[in-house]
Design a protein around this motif. Structure first.
Motif, short mmCIF file in Angstrom:
data_model
loop_
_atom_site.label_atom_id
_atom_site.label_comp_id
_atom_site.label_asym_id
_atom_site.label_seq_id
_atom_site.Cartn_x
_atom_site.Cartn_y
_atom_site.Cartn_z
N VAL A 205 206.49 37.10 95.93
CA VAL A 205 205.79 37.73 97.05
C VAL A 205 205.31 36.63 97.99
O VAL A 205 204.58 35.72 97.56
CB VAL A 205 204.61 38.59 96.56
CG1 VAL A 205 203.86 39.20 97.74
CG2 VAL A 205 205.12 39.67 95.61
N GLU A 207 203.31 34.23 100.24
CA GLU A 207 201.89 33.88 100.39
C GLU A 207 201.02 34.40 99.26
O GLU A 207 199.80 34.47 99.39
CB GLU A 207 201.34 34.36 101.73
CG GLU A 207 202.08 33.76 102.94
CD GLU A 207 201.53 34.23 104.26
OE1 GLU A 207 200.59 35.06 104.26
OE2 GLU A 207 202.04 33.78 105.30
N ARG A 208 201.64 34.76 98.15
CA ARG A 208 200.88 35.18 96.96
C ARG A 208 201.47 34.46 95.75
O ARG A 208 202.27 35.03 95.01
CB ARG A 208 200.91 36.69 96.78
CG ARG A 208 200.25 37.47 97.92
CD ARG A 208 200.22 38.95 97.63
NE ARG A 208 199.29 39.27 96.57
CZ ARG A 208 198.02 39.59 96.78
NH1 ARG A 208 197.52 39.60 98.00
NH2 ARG A 208 197.23 39.89 95.77
N GLU A 211 202.88 35.80 92.09
CA GLU A 211 203.07 37.24 92.13
C GLU A 211 204.52 37.55 92.49
O GLU A 211 205.13 36.88 93.33
CB GLU A 211 202.14 37.89 93.15
CG GLU A 211 202.05 39.40 93.00
CD GLU A 211 200.81 40.00 93.65
OE1 GLU A 211 200.95 41.01 94.35
OE2 GLU A 211 199.71 39.44 93.44
N ARG A 220 204.89 45.49 91.31
CA ARG A 220 204.38 44.13 91.41
C ARG A 220 203.99 43.60 90.03
O ARG A 220 203.50 44.34 89.18
CB ARG A 220 203.14 44.08 92.32
CG ARG A 220 203.43 44.29 93.80
CD ARG A 220 203.96 43.03 94.44
NE ARG A 220 204.21 43.22 95.86
CZ ARG A 220 203.31 42.95 96.81
NH1 ARG A 220 202.11 42.49 96.50
NH2 ARG A 220 203.62 43.14 98.08
N ARG A 222 202.41 39.84 87.96
CA ARG A 222 201.70 38.57 88.16
C ARG A 222 201.84 37.71 86.92
O ARG A 222 201.68 38.18 85.79
CB ARG A 222 200.23 38.82 88.48
CG ARG A 222 199.44 37.53 88.74
CD ARG A 222 198.01 37.82 89.19
NE ARG A 222 198.02 38.50 90.48
CZ ARG A 222 197.32 39.61 90.74
NH1 ARG A 222 196.58 40.17 89.80
NH2 ARG A 222 197.36 40.16 91.94
#
Length: 255
Positions: A205, A207-208, A211, A220, A222
């Motif tokens: 993902v 900018e995450r 994730e 999603r 993590r």
């Protein structure tokens, strides 16, 4: 294959199956027995327990005290060893070899000619040349978590654990545990990415950091440090769902 919600508990033992007389059942023609189908030439021990809606295709062998759940498919020439435990809605493709004491969860896919071994130091004879017998070695098993998939001709060298919803690439040789949702390939197998419940490789993902997202369902996930992450393996992070998609009847709305 339908989407399966993971269930951590293994298939419970079936005392009724264990109490039956030892024998081998060989149906002469297409036969439905106790809610499952045994195709011509299939060999299903009368001491095996096979769930309703399951199909055992020709030349497949299901050994004594094996336990198969409901709606399983055992392909042509496949082998299920004595005492092997298999959950609901599993698929063993043609000529897959699942040796005891393997344990498979629900919704597991075992590709064509996959081998789940059970001997850490295989020898035909003792050091003095005497033929080894069944009691001369200790069988160790492969454990496969719910929803996991093993690609064609993969070999899992016992004892290893394949995590929930993990995917083993075709031709891989697995010699170490695979984390939940792990994607492994090669000889020996190494983790090369992550997969979601749909079997599609996850993408990071933007900018995450840490994730991941399934491009098919929008689920999603993590990453978590190896220590304390459920389904993680030594030196490898684990993965957990953080935005699951609703499964079953009713479609794909996010929860």
């Amino acid at each position: 294959m339908p989407t399966i919600d993971p269930t951590p508990d293994p298939v419970p033992p079936n005392p009724a199956a264990a109490s039956r007389q030892a024998s081998s059942f060989r149906p002469p023609h297409h036969t439905r027995v106790g809610g499952f189908r045994a195709m011509p030439g299939a060999q299903v021990s009368e001491r095996a327990a096979v769930g309703d809606g399951s199909t055992v295709w020709e030349l497949a062998q299901v050994r004594e005290d094996a336990e198969l759940g409901a709606e399983c498919v055992i392909g042509r020439g496949a082998y299920v060893g004595a005492g092997v435990r298999i959950g609901d809605r599993c698929k063993l493709q043609n000529h897959a070899l699942v040796y005891e004491p393997a344990v498979l969860g629900d919704g597991v896919f075992v590709g064509p000619a996959v081998v789940l071994t059970n001997d850490r130091a295989p020898r035909a004879v003792e050091p003095d040349g005497a033929l080894k017998r069944a009691g001369d070695w200790e069988a160790v098993g492969v454990t496969v978590g719910d929803g996991a998939s093993l690609g064609a001709r993969a070999v899992c060298v016992a004892p290893v654990r394949i995590g929930r919803w993990a995917m083993v690439a075709a031709g891989a040789v697995v010699t170490a545990d695979v984390p939940d949702f792990g994607l492994v390939a090669g000889v020996p197998a190494r983790r090369i990415g992550w997969v979601g419940r749909s079997g599609v490789r996850l993408r990071p993902v933007p900018e995450r950091p840490g994730e991941w997202e399934c491009p098919r369902t929008g689920e999603r996930y993590r990453e978590q440090p190896a220590e304390g992450a459920a389904g993680a393996t030594e030196g490898c992070p684990g993965l957990r769902e953080v935005r699951p998609v609703e499964h079953g009847a009713g479609g794909r709305g996010r929860s």
